[in-house]
Design an enzyme around this catalytic site. Structure first.
Site, short mmCIF file in Angstrom:
data_model
loop_
_atom_site.label_atom_id
_atom_site.label_comp_id
_atom_site.label_asym_id
_atom_site.label_seq_id
_atom_site.Cartn_x
_atom_site.Cartn_y
_atom_site.Cartn_z
N ASP A 1 0.85 -1.19 0.00
CA ASP A 1 0.00 0.00 0.00
C ASP A 1 0.88 1.24 0.00
O ASP A 1 1.82 1.33 0.79
CB ASP A 1 -0.90 -0.02 1.23
CG ASP A 1 -2.07 0.96 1.10
OD1 ASP A 1 -2.37 1.38 -0.04
OD2 ASP A 1 -2.67 1.30 2.12
N HIS B 1 -4.18 13.83 0.69
CA HIS B 1 -4.39 12.95 1.84
C HIS B 1 -3.22 13.05 2.83
O HIS B 1 -3.43 13.21 4.04
CB HIS B 1 -4.58 11.51 1.38
CG HIS B 1 -4.66 10.51 2.49
ND1 HIS B 1 -5.71 10.45 3.37
CD2 HIS B 1 -3.77 9.55 2.91
CE1 HIS B 1 -5.50 9.48 4.26
NE2 HIS B 1 -4.33 8.93 4.00
N ARG C 1 1.11 17.24 12.78
CA ARG C 1 2.15 18.27 12.70
C ARG C 1 1.61 19.46 11.92
O ARG C 1 1.87 19.59 10.72
CB ARG C 1 3.39 17.71 11.97
CG ARG C 1 4.05 16.50 12.60
CD ARG C 1 5.11 15.91 11.71
NE ARG C 1 4.56 15.48 10.42
CZ ARG C 1 4.00 14.30 10.20
NH1 ARG C 1 3.95 13.42 11.17
NH2 ARG C 1 3.49 14.00 9.03
N GLU D 1 -9.34 3.88 -2.41
CA GLU D 1 -8.09 3.65 -3.14
C GLU D 1 -8.37 2.91 -4.45
O GLU D 1 -9.43 2.33 -4.64
CB GLU D 1 -7.12 2.79 -2.31
CG GLU D 1 -6.82 3.35 -0.93
CD GLU D 1 -5.60 2.72 -0.26
OE1 GLU D 1 -4.78 2.07 -0.97
OE2 GLU D 1 -5.46 2.90 0.96
N ASP E 1 -9.24 0.08 1.76
CA ASP E 1 -8.28 -0.32 2.78
C ASP E 1 -8.85 0.04 4.15
O ASP E 1 -8.57 1.09 4.71
CB ASP E 1 -6.95 0.42 2.52
CG ASP E 1 -5.88 0.05 3.51
OD1 ASP E 1 -5.94 -1.06 4.05
OD2 ASP E 1 -4.97 0.87 3.72
N TYR F 1 1.56 2.62 15.44
CA TYR F 1 2.31 2.80 14.19
C TYR F 1 3.75 3.27 14.36
O TYR F 1 4.55 3.17 13.44
CB TYR F 1 1.54 3.74 13.25
CG TYR F 1 1.82 5.22 13.40
CD1 TYR F 1 2.64 5.87 12.47
CD2 TYR F 1 1.28 5.95 14.45
CE1 TYR F 1 2.89 7.23 12.61
CE2 TYR F 1 1.53 7.29 14.58
CZ TYR F 1 2.34 7.93 13.66
OH TYR F 1 2.60 9.27 13.79
N LYS G 1 -4.70 -2.21 10.20
CA LYS G 1 -4.94 -2.31 8.77
C LYS G 1 -5.14 -3.75 8.28
O LYS G 1 -5.84 -3.97 7.29
CB LYS G 1 -3.72 -1.75 8.01
CG LYS G 1 -3.43 -0.30 8.27
CD LYS G 1 -4.32 0.57 7.41
CE LYS G 1 -3.90 2.03 7.50
NZ LYS G 1 -4.72 2.86 6.64
CA CA Z 1 -4.17 2.79 2.83
#
Ligand code: CA
Length: 408
Positions: A120, A127, A136, A196, A228, A239, A248
């Site tokens: 992916d 995005h 941030r 996607e 996804d 993550y 995911k």
């Molecule tokens: Ca994705």
């Protein structure tokens, strides 16, 4: 043409996508080509001698996945499409029409390929900027983002065909208002989709041999819609520093019809201007993006569908050719049936966002549904439907849809 095709059908004579289906519950799986409201049964067509080498093609189309067929290469796969097109364009209805055609609406669609590997990417600048801003605000894009198509290796075993229910995953999450360094185990409370497109690899490169960006099209068999599914709260906690994992890998959905790259040629467009200019191995020539309209709807099970976003693959900053060139530049070998997904495709406007994370601004902004309820993230029973099609004055080439219902 002797077969009538609804004017707005995704499956026009210009499309002729491949899939695996069963004409009814008790029939065996077989390969087919979608045309209008019908499917050309390729096993029956092979038996009728439409392609020559009857036994060979019958066996190929009875495999239950398209991998062996795709591996025959584009000269063969495109010849099959040309033969089917010629058969459909005969002046008179052929005698074998009834035995070769199935009712598409009654057919059961199956996973079209066995997926050896799934990757992916994160190729939409809109995005990446929207999501980056939440973490941030001053510096949403990481320094590497404009230099390479960021990606990660996903999980192939949980890629499922449209129509498959998705079970809400449980995992470690940080409860709101709790200790920011102490998780609880809970069903995800922030279930999301990601709009996607994915491409299917049709030709393998030997390990150690990169695929040049201008040769990428030879290696791409076709495209599917791709959802996804993402558990944002699980993702946010887990993550760092190695990227997505259990947030995911519990499920990704694909549309059942693979639209061959050749059918999408008329819809090639130039991508956004890339600044800085990419390094030499990522410099593709000519138009490398596709203009494919995309839509996301949520069906809550009550009232009508809610159309919540319209986007387009033309917004992708990194093209599929660049993704593939980058994926293999270190010598990594791709395999027939591999899926390489684009990453969430968001557009520049508020109504073209490709995830609820963006639409609800991380859960802060609820969205009204036409049954009177609201959503920030998905609820059990919600069905997410992605649709996509390319269109110009004379041709329409569509993907149908990929849908999946979130269940408890
Ligand atoms: Ca994705």
């Amino acid at each position: 043409m002797w077969l009538s095709i609804p004017k707005d059908s995704d499956f026009s004579i210009f499309n002729l996508p491949f899939g695996i289906f069963k004409p009814n519950e008790s029939a065996s799986p077989r390969a087919g080509i979608a045309i209008g409201d019908h499917i050309v049964d390729l096993v029956a067509a092979a038996e009728a001698g439409l392609f020559g080498k009857r036994r060979f093609f019958k066996k190929i189309f009875e495999q239950g996945t398209l991998n062996d067929f795709i591996a025959l290469g584009k000269p063969v796969t495109n010849r099959i499409r040309r033969k089917v097109r010629a058969w459909l364009e005969m002046d008179q209805k052929p005698e074998n029409a009834v035995s070769l055609l199935c009712d598409r609406k009654k057919a059961i669609m199956l996973m079209p390929i066995r997926v050896p590997n799934y990757t992916d990417f994160y190729s939409s600048i809109e995005h990446a900027t929207n999501v980056g801003k939440m973490f941030r605000p001053d510096n949403p894009l990481m320094p590497n983002w404009r230099w390479l198509p960021v990606g990660y290796h996903g999980r192939a075993s949980s890629v499922v065909v449209s129509g498959t229910d998705i079970k809400r995953p449980s995992g470690q999450i940080l409860p709101p208002g709790g200790n920011p360094n102490e998780p609880v185990f809970s069903p995800s409370r922030q279930m999301d989709f990601e709009l996607e497109m994915a491409f299917v690899i049709g030709k393998e490169n030997p390990l150690g041999t990169p695929i040049p960006v201008d040769k990428a099209d030879e290696y791409i068999f076709g495209l599917v819609l791709f959802n996804d599914w993402s558990a944002r709260d699980i993702q946010r906690w887990e993550y760092v520093p190695l990227g997505p994992f259990l947030g995911k890998n519990f499920g990704s959905s694909v549309s059942p019809w693979i639209v061959p790259l050749e059918a999408l040629k008329p819809f090639k467009v130039k991508g956004p201007k890339q600044k800085p200019a990419p390094l030499e191995y990522l410099k593709g020539r000519g138009a490398q993006n596709y203009e494919i309209a995309l839509e996301v709807s949520i069906d809550t099970g009550k009232g009508s569908e809610n159309l919540i976003s319209r986007s387009n693959t033309k917004y992708l900053y990194w093209s599929m050719a660049q993704q593939l060139a980058h994926h293999t530049v270190n010598g990594c070998n791709v395999q027939v049936g591999d899926l390489l997904a684009s990453g969430t495709i968001s557009g520049p406007t508020e109504d073209s966002l490709g995830s609820l994370l963006e639409i609800s601004q991380g859960g802060k902004k609820p969205m009204k549904m036409n049954d009177g309820t609201t959503r920030t993230f998905l609820e059990n029973g919600d069905k997410v439907i992605l649709r996509g099609w390319a269109e110009n004055g004379s041709e329409r080439v569509g993907f149908g849809e990929v849908s999946g219902k979130l269940i408890e």
